[in-house]
Design a protein around this motif. Sequence first.
Motif, PDB file in Angstrom:
ATOM      1  N   ASP A 223       0.829  -1.207   0.000  1.00 47.24           N
ATOM      2  CA  ASP A 223       0.000   0.000   0.000  1.00 47.24           C
ATOM      3  C   ASP A 223       0.863   1.256   0.000  1.00 47.24           C
ATOM      4  OD1 ASP A 223      -2.273  -1.553   0.017  1.00 47.24           O
ATOM      5  OD2 ASP A 223      -2.503  -1.480   2.206  1.00 47.24           O
ATOM      6  N   THR A 224       1.982   1.210   0.731  1.00 48.51           N
ATOM      7  CA  THR A 224       2.897   2.357   0.768  1.00 48.51           C
ATOM      8  C   THR A 224       3.486   2.614  -0.612  1.00 48.51           C
ATOM      9  OG1 THR A 224       3.478   1.876   3.071  1.00 48.51           O
ATOM     10  CG2 THR A 224       4.985   3.293   1.839  1.00 48.51           C
ATOM     11  N   ILE A 225       3.864   1.550  -1.305  1.00 44.37           N
ATOM     12  CA  ILE A 225       4.454   1.684  -2.639  1.00 44.37           C
ATOM     13  C   ILE A 225       3.419   2.226  -3.621  1.00 44.37           C
ATOM     14  CG2 ILE A 225       5.521   0.439  -4.559  1.00 44.37           C
ATOM     15  CD1 ILE A 225       6.645  -1.527  -2.495  1.00 44.37           C
ATOM     16  N   LYS A 226       2.176   1.757  -3.508  1.00 49.05           N
ATOM     17  CA  LYS A 226       1.113   2.257  -4.384  1.00 49.05           C
ATOM     18  C   LYS A 226       0.859   3.742  -4.158  1.00 49.05           C
ATOM     19  CE  LYS A 226      -1.490  -2.067  -4.976  1.00 49.05           C
ATOM     20  NZ  LYS A 226      -2.757  -2.771  -4.642  1.00 49.05           N
ATOM     21  N   ALA A 227       0.957   4.145  -2.886  1.00 49.69           N
ATOM     22  CA  ALA A 227       0.687   5.552  -2.558  1.00 49.69           C
ATOM     23  C   ALA A 227       1.808   6.460  -3.049  1.00 49.69           C
ATOM     24  CB  ALA A 227       0.506   5.715  -1.049  1.00 49.69           C
ATOM     25  N   PHE A 228       3.036   5.970  -3.062  1.00 49.01           N
ATOM     26  CA  PHE A 228       4.160   6.776  -3.525  1.00 49.01           C
ATOM     27  C   PHE A 228       5.105   5.856  -4.311  1.00 49.01           C
ATOM     28  CE2 PHE A 228       8.159   9.233  -2.916  1.00 49.01           C
ATOM     29  CZ  PHE A 228       7.728  10.435  -3.463  1.00 49.01           C
ATOM     30  N   VAL A 229       4.807   5.703  -5.597  1.00 47.54           N
ATOM     31  CA  VAL A 229       5.504   4.747  -6.461  1.00 47.54           C
ATOM     32  C   VAL A 229       6.996   5.043  -6.576  1.00 47.54           C
ATOM     33  CG1 VAL A 229       5.568   3.756  -8.795  1.00 47.54           C
ATOM     34  CG2 VAL A 229       3.383   4.366  -7.762  1.00 47.54           C
ATOM     35  N   THR A 230       7.391   6.285  -6.368  1.00 48.12           N
ATOM     36  CA  THR A 230       8.809   6.650  -6.499  1.00 48.12           C
ATOM     37  C   THR A 230       9.691   5.853  -5.543  1.00 48.12           C
ATOM     38  OG1 THR A 230       8.086   8.881  -7.080  1.00 48.12           O
ATOM     39  CG2 THR A 230      10.414   8.602  -6.528  1.00 48.12           C
ATOM     40  N   LEU A 231       9.130   5.370  -4.437  1.00 48.14           N
ATOM     41  CA  LEU A 231       9.902   4.545  -3.512  1.00 48.14           C
ATOM     42  C   LEU A 231      10.487   3.312  -4.214  1.00 48.14           C
ATOM     43  CD1 LEU A 231       7.636   4.608  -0.321  1.00 48.14           C
ATOM     44  CD2 LEU A 231       9.867   5.700  -0.579  1.00 48.14           C
ATOM     45  N   ALA A 232       9.728   2.756  -5.152  1.00 52.97           N
ATOM     46  CA  ALA A 232      10.168   1.548  -5.853  1.00 52.97           C
ATOM     47  C   ALA A 232      11.409   1.800  -6.703  1.00 52.97           C
ATOM     48  CB  ALA A 232       9.038   1.021  -6.736  1.00 52.97           C
ATOM     49  N   VAL A 233      11.587   3.077  -7.121  1.00 51.94           N
ATOM     50  CA  VAL A 233      12.742   3.417  -7.955  1.00 51.94           C
ATOM     51  C   VAL A 233      14.047   3.267  -7.168  1.00 51.94           C
ATOM     52  CG1 VAL A 233      13.856   5.267  -9.256  1.00 51.94           C
ATOM     53  CG2 VAL A 233      11.365   4.994  -9.353  1.00 51.94           C
ATOM     54  N   PHE A 234      14.002   3.618  -5.881  1.00 46.13           N
ATOM     55  CA  PHE A 234      15.224   3.627  -5.069  1.00 46.13           C
ATOM     56  C   PHE A 234      15.444   2.345  -4.269  1.00 46.13           C
ATOM     57  CE2 PHE A 234      14.226   8.099  -5.758  1.00 46.13           C
ATOM     58  CZ  PHE A 234      15.460   8.614  -6.123  1.00 46.13           C
TER      59      PHE A 234
END
Length: 453
Positions: free
Chosen positions: A309-320
């Motif tokens: 849910d956190t990743i869906k809310a702020f997808v940019t996290l997945a980049v790093f």
Amino acid sequence: MRTQSLRILISSARKFVNMGAISRLWNLMKNFHAADISSLMNHLVFREKLIIFNVLFEKDKEKTGEVLGELNPEDAARILRELQLEQISELFQIVPPDNVAPILDLLPDDRKKSILAAMEAKPSEDVKELLLYEEETAGRIMSPDFYALDQKTNVSDAITAMQLEADVESAFYLYAIDEQNRLVGVVSLRQLLFARPNTPLKDIMTKDVISVHPETDQEQVARNVADYNFVAIPVVDSEDKLIGVVTVDDVIDVIDKEATEDIYKMASLDTTDRIQDSPLKSMKKRLPFLMFSLLTASLAPFVVHYFEDTIKAFVTLAVFMPLVAALGGIAGNQTIAIVVREIAIGQADWISARKALLKEMLVGIGNGIIIGLILAAVSYLLIKNPYLGLILGLAIIANLFIAALLGTIIPLFLKLLRLDPALGSVNLLTMCTDTVGFLSFLGLGTLFLSKLV
């Protein structure tokens, strides 16, 4: 042999083998050292190795025996399985017993018995003695041929006795023994040559002799030889009777073998895996390690799924995310490489681990702060969000600290359990750094989610 020369030799040997040009193949190899021919054969497929070996056997049995002693035992044993009993027996009369034993040990028991029975009495008995000892011990790699004389013998008589004695493999030292054949001293050949002829050996010998027992691990033997700059080290039994010597050439082989094993194990590879193996054979050797890696790597996806849910809310996290895991893995592997080496040379154990642990933790924190600040600045410039930079920087610091901590503890813990520290260390570390990296990064992301979106 230089790489360019070896490359030319390999190419020419393959060409002559495929052409069936046996005489040209022999002319190519006859002037090369046995060690160079062994290096050549290590780069060939088995059919080519066997053809070259048969050519050598036909043309020069003495050199063939030297090449056999230079080959790794697995390759040598595989070649010998294709030879006649008489051929093997003839070769084993030439090869030193300490080189014969590891090869013979890889052959079937019935074949081993037949070969020993076909050999002459002296070399056969020497090999049997060596086979009584465990693998990777001083007893297995020692040579039973050495110079030993009573300590009361004078220098002149000692030199005469050595001249009359058959040539031995370990002609580096003369060992002095007492009436009970116990080792009491050692005389270098230099000392012997410069001493007065009537001087007894006991007057010029070194009495404080460094020796090992046949049960001593071969790595410890190698460390002793390296530490004291010996070219040979005596092997004594429980009553201090001299039974053999381990020479520096065998020590170099041990160091090379152990280093290769550690590199293979840290890369999760079977130590017998070779580039010349067939694809199917390599698959069988590598698959179990890959399955173990799959098992150890399976925890990280559960952590990522938990923060879906956190990743869906702020997808940019997945980049790093890959950056956090990769840096933790690299830093941990650096620590593991250092600690495994220290363990291998006997410089690291649980008693002395506190200093190493503190040092590696400080290195991890220091590198984490520097890299964390750099990535925090880069992420801020790209995303324009200071909280993402803060999260990334803190996650990097935490993961590099954990990587240093576990990179030190895991090899030491495996050693405590009497397991090879190189085996499984990298897989266990990767599992931990991936899991902790994702947990810290995504956990902080969840905590500061309201500041990110």
